[in-house]
Design an enzyme around this catalytic site. Structure first.
Site, short mmCIF file in Angstrom:
data_model
loop_
_atom_site.label_atom_id
_atom_site.label_comp_id
_atom_site.label_asym_id
_atom_site.label_seq_id
_atom_site.Cartn_x
_atom_site.Cartn_y
_atom_site.Cartn_z
N SER A 56 0.84 -1.20 0.00
CA SER A 56 0.00 0.00 0.00
C SER A 56 0.87 1.25 0.00
O SER A 56 0.36 2.35 -0.21
CB SER A 56 -0.92 0.00 1.23
OG SER A 56 -0.17 -0.22 2.40
N GLU A 193 -9.39 -9.62 3.68
CA GLU A 193 -9.68 -8.23 3.30
C GLU A 193 -10.99 -8.15 2.51
O GLU A 193 -11.23 -8.96 1.59
CB GLU A 193 -8.54 -7.65 2.46
CG GLU A 193 -8.84 -6.21 1.99
CD GLU A 193 -7.66 -5.43 1.44
OE1 GLU A 193 -6.53 -5.96 1.47
OE2 GLU A 193 -7.88 -4.30 0.99
O1 KIV Z 1 -0.45 -3.43 1.59
C1 KIV Z 1 -1.12 -3.35 2.62
O2 KIV Z 1 -1.13 -2.35 3.35
C2 KIV Z 1 -1.95 -4.50 2.97
C3 KIV Z 1 -2.88 -4.36 4.12
C4 KIV Z 1 -4.00 -3.48 3.77
C5 KIV Z 1 -3.32 -5.67 4.65
O3 KIV Z 1 -1.87 -5.50 2.33
#
Ligand code: KIV
Length: 275
Positions: A56, A193
């Site tokens: 992310s 998720e």
């Molecule tokens: O990349 C990320 O932050 C994630 C989380 C949202 C679980 O995969």
């Protein structure tokens, strides 16, 4: 007064191995994303147990629309900073798109890089039944793996957008099969998720390994949020997010106050100047 020092926090490090016992004891597990030393230190001192260096970072650090452009070198760079800030928390490096889908050899090599160069103590990758043998191979290389099923952002093009998964009989079966496959493959935990809360409850009851939910309701064994959502650093957040602070507005206020004082020659004053 807390008597927990940096060295005692290190001695009480959270391990991937210890999480199954927490599930058995019914102790909820806390996880946040982190991308640098400063926030890792703050979250670690706040006793957040798992720190995920999520891909992310493509969205919240790099400003991209998806996580797809994130590279191994970028995740390693951020993981190294987070590992330096975490005395107690388990640091998990997220495997970016393209780092584990091409071949199992590649996946093992890249997982090893996250541990060796980034200082991660575990890795996370997206996918269920299709990724089971890849998870097995990484576990065989002595690296703890966290799975991630349901809404998997690296599959945005297949899913046709960031859509809630696990709706309808086929969708529910798919999420359940994926979560079981991840457990069978030897993962120590699995992120659920963007799935209905009832389905997350059922999957959590079926699995021996902990489930960590994001947009998956209250019945998971733990919860994870992207730190920018928690802190109010983004302009927008999905509806499942609860914002616990409004740091974005505070930062903006501080920057405006600073600019105003500079423009009016109020800063630096005598107190903030050398004699
Ligand atoms: O990349 C990320 O932050 C994630 C989380 C949202 C679980 O995969």
């Amino acid at each position: 007064m807390s008597t927990v020092t940096a060295s005692s926090r290190k001695e009480h490090r959270i391990t991937a191995r210890s999480l199954a016992a927490r599930k058995r004891r019914g102790e909820p597990i806390t996880m946040l994303t982190a991308y640098d030393f400063t926030f890792a230190r703050i979250f670690d001192q706040a006793e957040i147990e798992l720190l995920l260096v999520g891909d992310s970072l493509g969205n919240v650090v790099q400003g991209a629309d998806t996580t797809l452009p994130v590279t191994m070198d970028e995740v390693i760079y951020h993981t190294r900073m987070v590992a330096r800030g975490a005395q107690r928390a388990l640091v998990i490096g997220d495997m970016p798109f393209g780092s584990y889908q091409i071949s199992e050899e590649d996946a093992v090599k890249n997982a090893i890089r996250l541990v060796k160069e980034g200082g991660a103590a575990a890795v996370k990758l997206e996918g269920g039944t299709k990724m089971a043998s890849t998870i097995e191979r990484i576990v065989c290389a002595e690296i703890p793996v966290m799975g991630h099923v349901g809404l998997t952002p690296q599959a945005v093009h297949r899913m046709g957008g960031f859509r809630v998964q696990g709706r309808g009989e086929a969708g529910r079966t798919q999420v359940r099969d994926d979560a079981l496959a991840v457990q069978e493959a030897g993962a120590f935990a699995v992120v659920l998720e963007g799935i209905p809360a009832e389905l997350a409850k059922e999957v959590t009851a079926e699995l021996a390994i902990p489930t960590i939910g994001i947009g998956a309701g209250v019945h998971c064994d733990g919860q994870v949020l992207v730190m920018h959502d928690l802190l109010g650093l983004n302009d927008w957040a999905p509806s499942f997010v609860k914002q616990y602070a409004n740091i974005g507005a505070e930062v903006s206020k501080a920057a405006r106050a600073y600019a105003d004082e500079v423009k009016h020659r109020k800063f630096p004053d005598e107190q903030h100047s050398y004699k």
